[in-house]
Structure formats: C-alpha cells, structure tokens
Design a protein around this motif. Sequence first.
Motif: not given
Length: 349
Positions: A185-196
């Motif tokens: 149950g993660d809260g927020i998952h943020v991914d990606g080398l080119a993401s901001r």
Amino acid sequence: QTVVPSGATLTIHPGTLVMVDTTGKLEDGTVLAVSGRLEATGTVDRPVHFFSERGAAAMTHVISGSSLSNPDAWRGIFFNGTQSSTMDFVILTGAGNGPIVSHPRPPILNLAGTHSLTVQDSIFVDSTGMMFQSPGTGTTTIKRSLISRVGIGAEFLSSGNQVLIEDSWWTSIGRGPTTPLRFDGDGIHVDGLASRQTIRRSFVVDIGDDAIDHSNSTFTVEDTVIHDAADKAISMTNGQVTVRNSLIFRTGTGVRGTARVYHSTIASPAPIAAPELVVDSIIWPSALSSCDGDVNYSILGGGSDLSCGTGNVSVNPRFKDPGRCDYTLAAGSPALTASSTGGPIGWTR
C-alpha cells in the motif's frame, strides 16, 4: 464501457450524481474510456459524485482468491490520447474492480499516451484499487484534494511524465474503512529518468508500505509532512530527491537513496542512506555522519561523527512534544540558533 471519442468532450455539470452500473464479476468493472476530454466541474456546494450502484458494498476492501478486486465496485476512468481533462470538486468512491497492473492493485484513474489531467478540490476515497496510475507522459496536477482509504494512492511510472501535487492529503493508504494495513500500500510512486515531479505542502500519513516510492527520477518534496508509514518514508532506486522544509517521523526508515536535504527534520531510523547535502537540518535521534556528504549547520543524532563539515553538533534539539507529534522547537532549543546566521534550523510550519 462508456466511450468519449477523440475530439469529443463530456461535460458533467455541478451537482451531478453519476451512478455507475457494475457487472458483479471480479476484475470486470464498468469503465469510462476517455479519448477526448472530460470536464467534470462541480462546486463546493454541488460536487460531482461518481459512485457504484451497489453503494457501501462497493467501498469495502475484499479479497476473493488471488484477486484484489471487489465485484460490487466499478472499474474507473481511463484517459488516453493527446487531450487534457479536468476534475474539480469531484467525489469518487467504490472503484477499482479490474485486472492488476504493475503494483498489486487495479488502476482507477489511468492516464495513457500524453493525456493530461488537472484535479482540484476533490475527494477520492473508499476504493480498493490504485487511485492514480500514469503509464503515459502527460502532466498530472493534483491540488487541494484528499486521497484516503484506497489500496495504493498513485503510481506515476513512465519516464517523461510531469507531476505536481500541492496542498493535498494522502492518508490511510493500503487499507479500507474496516481493514488493517496490508499488501503493498504505497502512498505515492514517482518514476522515470526524464520525469519531473514535485510534492508540495502536503501530508502523506498512515501508509501501509512506503510513503513515497521511487525509481530513477529527480523529484522534490517540500513543505511536506510524512509520518506513520509502515516501511520507508522515501524509498529510492537510483535518481535523487531534494527535500526542503519537510518533517519525517514515525516511519520504518527515512530516505533510502541519494538526497539533498535543506531545513528539514528527520526523526526516523536510518535517516538518509546517501546524503549528498544536508544543511540547516535536524537528524535526531538516529546518527548521521557529517562525513557522508556535504553536511553543515545541522543537529545530528547521538553517536554521529562530527569531524567533517561546519557547524554540526550532536545535542537534543528539544522538540515540544514528539509523543503527540509536535516537532516544533521548545523555548531554549539549541536548534533555534544553530544556522550559519544564528537563526533556527529544521522543519518549520
């Protein structure tokens, strides 16, 4: 399935109640597929409400065999294509009855292609699935909203997405109204080398697994409070996080990964795995070596190596009442005058 075709706009007016039929079958909920635009715009007195025809039965987290779906729930809203949509003053409940994708929860609001979504002043609660998922590279903006009692809060998993979360509450993630903490149950998952991605002026609390999970991206957490996560406050695989004026406490560990920390307070074990920079911060009571990175003008926990950097000390910062979650500084706290200019360090409200 209801389809909004490319080039079309579905406008939902203030006060509209959208009661969604459901099939009653596992992983087979009704979906609203948006290739055009969705404009669901309520008001504070007349919100738009999406809900299952089966009412409260759809809002309970259940398990049938290997499925994490509730057969009484509907599936969600799937956005694709190149358009942008808006959800203002929306209440959404009883969704997430679909196949599992990525982390073990069915997505509810799914953003594919370059479709962008702006959410403001909305409530997303009591749904067994993952509330936000973005396999696409659009822009997701979430402001002044509540995400609560859902399986997973959000997963922005592509490389190249843009995310801004402001003034929002993410709480009781990984549990339903009557169920204990369980699963991933993660809260927020943020991914990606080119993401901001930026998470600002928000609370991420009462989380069943990691408060913020991550892979490869460079992201920012500022003016945010993270506490009571069963596992890590911020779990990182590669990438880098910048933490500004934030408070972390009562989590399994602090930041697992490379971090630049400014004017923040971390009161969790294993506070920062790879501190690139720490300044004007309070890391207490766990130890952090001043030689592990560029560490200056900070209070470091008992047993810390203070032989590197400038202005570092190991002394009780004297929080007002941490037993009651009050991490403001008591009168006479050494942290009130510990910065390079003689001012306060650590998180400020």
